[in-house]
Motif scaffolding. Structure first.
Motif, short mmCIF file in Angstrom:
data_model
loop_
_atom_site.label_atom_id
_atom_site.label_comp_id
_atom_site.label_asym_id
_atom_site.label_seq_id
_atom_site.Cartn_x
_atom_site.Cartn_y
_atom_site.Cartn_z
N ASP A 346 -64.63 39.19 25.48
CA ASP A 346 -64.83 38.08 24.54
C ASP A 346 -63.69 37.07 24.67
O ASP A 346 -63.91 35.85 24.64
N GLU A 347 -62.48 37.59 24.83
CA GLU A 347 -61.32 36.71 24.92
C GLU A 347 -61.43 35.77 26.12
O GLU A 347 -61.24 34.55 26.00
N VAL A 350 -64.37 33.22 25.58
CA VAL A 350 -64.05 32.19 24.58
C VAL A 350 -63.04 31.20 25.16
O VAL A 350 -63.16 29.99 24.97
N GLU A 351 -62.04 31.73 25.87
CA GLU A 351 -61.03 30.85 26.47
C GLU A 351 -61.70 29.89 27.46
O GLU A 351 -61.40 28.70 27.50
N THR A 353 -64.79 28.94 27.52
CA THR A 353 -65.66 28.02 26.77
C THR A 353 -64.89 26.80 26.30
O THR A 353 -65.43 25.68 26.25
N GLN A 354 -63.62 26.98 25.99
CA GLN A 354 -62.80 25.88 25.49
C GLN A 354 -62.62 24.77 26.52
O GLN A 354 -62.36 23.62 26.16
N VAL A 365 -71.26 35.32 23.25
CA VAL A 365 -70.34 34.18 23.10
C VAL A 365 -71.12 32.87 23.16
O VAL A 365 -70.87 31.95 22.38
N SER A 368 -72.66 32.03 19.93
CA SER A 368 -71.74 31.99 18.79
C SER A 368 -71.30 30.57 18.47
O SER A 368 -71.53 29.63 19.24
N ASP A 369 -70.63 30.43 17.34
CA ASP A 369 -70.12 29.11 16.95
C ASP A 369 -69.08 28.59 17.94
O ASP A 369 -68.84 27.39 18.00
N LYS A 370 -68.46 29.49 18.68
CA LYS A 370 -67.45 29.07 19.65
C LYS A 370 -68.03 28.12 20.68
O LYS A 370 -67.33 27.25 21.21
N ASN A 374 -68.67 23.65 18.42
CA ASN A 374 -67.22 23.51 18.67
C ASN A 374 -66.74 22.07 18.52
O ASN A 374 -65.78 21.65 19.15
#
Length: 442
Positions: A346-347, A350-351, A353-354, A365, A368-370, A374
């Protein structure tokens, strides 16, 4: 796949012979401390390079038995060097492959068949796009690193000004054309439905399409046609379905609803028509959101329209991790550990995705809201995920660049009125089949 590299592919450099007969890389399998040294390659720009380095550092902390050595460069430079490295037997043990190149690497003998690993170790219910790396024989050649899928981008300001309703999931390609006519304006502000419309002085187009993933391929597929058969060795251009799709496109070009090749050239970049606000709609992939957000466009996305029989198609490009066929077993195992980490952490997801570079490959992921909320446009990001349900590859193979050139060059001639639809169909079918036969019949 990076947007500037959609039509790039490994060149015809005699790679098959080179790969089969050159030796393995001289890189040692382990370091003095007993770690496996894994040579990993990927293309990057400054933001993606920084983020990848951060993720690799975290992987190495949790996997002290593996030391990763990286090689990265901008897209074109990376693949140019990779082509040379493959021929010389010095390519990375694992690399991030543009999704349009995976089957080309496989067909030229450069990468490893990882079917056993995928079927035993990868959770198919949790990884987006896994099936897009499976060939007609059921073999898997890569695991997705990031997903690109096509959608209909539209400029909300231009729709609002023209009083045209935004695209919906119910739109057909004919609905799109009808809206495009209202959104196409001449120098006097007349739209294409107005009898006084001057098609020689268009200042705003209704719809832009070009290339492969952003272009005609998607319309052919929605009409029930396509370019290659499932084996990727036979042209299927000469079909009634493709003829109807090409007629639809040619009609829009004649009416000046879409920018033709000369118009696109005048903008100096195919992307600038929509980015500059001179086009109301465009087919594009998720990676394009970065440039559109940078241009501060007021835009959103909708699913690509349905064909006359209700068929819908969205192009997908699964940029993927592939493993060098010459890598030894220690490095293969280390590469698989990296892939497992990338797709399950997940980490890491998510990273990544940023960065905003791709749709996350881990489904939890991505949903998700991530990812979905965003605080960046487009508002309706779920369109990209929903579009995976009717997405497909753009018939990539070892000679993708070559057949695409025949396809697009002939289409450009058609759109510039150098010949008609029937001649386009016949000429393109023969030209593409020759490209395929020249490679696959050797």
């Amino acid at each position: 796949m990076k947007k500037r590299g959609l039509l790039s592919t490994i060149g015809i450099l005699g790679l098959l012979t080179a790969v089969l007969f050159t030796g393995c890389s001289s890189q040692p399998s382990t370091t003095e401390g007993g770690q496996v040294e894994l040579f990993l390659g990927y293309s990057s720009d400054p933001p993606t390079k920084k983020k990848m380095e951060e993720i690799i550092a975290k992987f190495q902390t949790s996997h002290p038995n593996i030391k990763i050595k990286t090689e990265t460069a901008p897209y074109e430079d990376f693949y140019q060097k990779l082509t040379t490295q493959i021929a010389a037997g010095t390519a990375p043990d694992i690399w991030q492959s543009d999704g349009t190149k995976v089957f080309g690497f496989a067909q030229r003998g450069a990468i490893r068949d990882i079917t056993d690993y995928v079927t035993k170790e990868v959770n198919k219910d949790e990884v987006n796009g896994l099936e897009f790396n499976k060939d007609a024989d059921g073999k898997y050649w890569g695991v997705p690193q990031g997903i690109q899928v096509g959608a209909l981008f539209y400029n909300k300001d231009l729709f609002d000004k023209a009083g045209v309703s935004y695209p919906t999931a119910d739109w057909t390609w004919d609905d799109l054309k009808a809206a495009a006519a209202k959104l196409t304006l001449d120098a006097n502000g007349k739209n294409a439905d107005d009898p006084a419309f001057d098609k020689n002085s268009v200042k705003q187009f209704g719809f832009t399409f070009f290339g492969s993933s952003r272009g005609a391929f998607n319309i052919l597929k929605a009409y029930g046609g396509g370019v290659l058969d499932p084996t990727m060795t036979k042209s299927i251009i000469n079909s009634p379905e493709n003829k109807k799709a090409v007629e639809w496109m040619a009609d829009g070009m004649k009416r000046r609803l879409f920018p033709n090749p000369a118009d696109l050239k005048a903008f100096q970049s195919n992307f600038k028509v929509f980015l500059s606000g001179a086009s109301a709609m465009q087919i594009d992939i998720y990676a394009a959101t970065t440039a559109m957000n940078g241009a501060e466009l007021n835009y959103d996305v909708a699913p690509l329209p349905k064909g006359p029989d209700g068929k819908r198609f969205a192009p997908v490009i699964a940029n993927s991790w592939v493993i060098n066929k010459k890598a030894n077993e220690q490095k293969v195992k280390a590469a698989q550990e990296w892939i497992t980490y990338w797709t399950t952490s997940d980490e890491a997801q998510v990273e990544w995705t940023q960065v905003g570079e791709a749709i996350p490959v881990k489904k939890s992921v991505a949903n998700s809201d991530k990812f979905l909320t965003n605080n960046t446009k487009p508002e309706n990001k779920k369109v990209f995920l929903d579009s995976l349900e009717f997405a497909g590859t753009i018939d990539t193979n070892a000679v993708f660049a070559e057949w695409v050139k025949v396809f697009t060059d002939n289409l450009s001639d058609l759109f510039m009125d150098k010949y008609g639809v029937d001649e386009y169909i016949s000429k393109t079918d023969q030209g593409i089949q020759k490209v395929l036969d020249d490679f696959f019949k050797k």
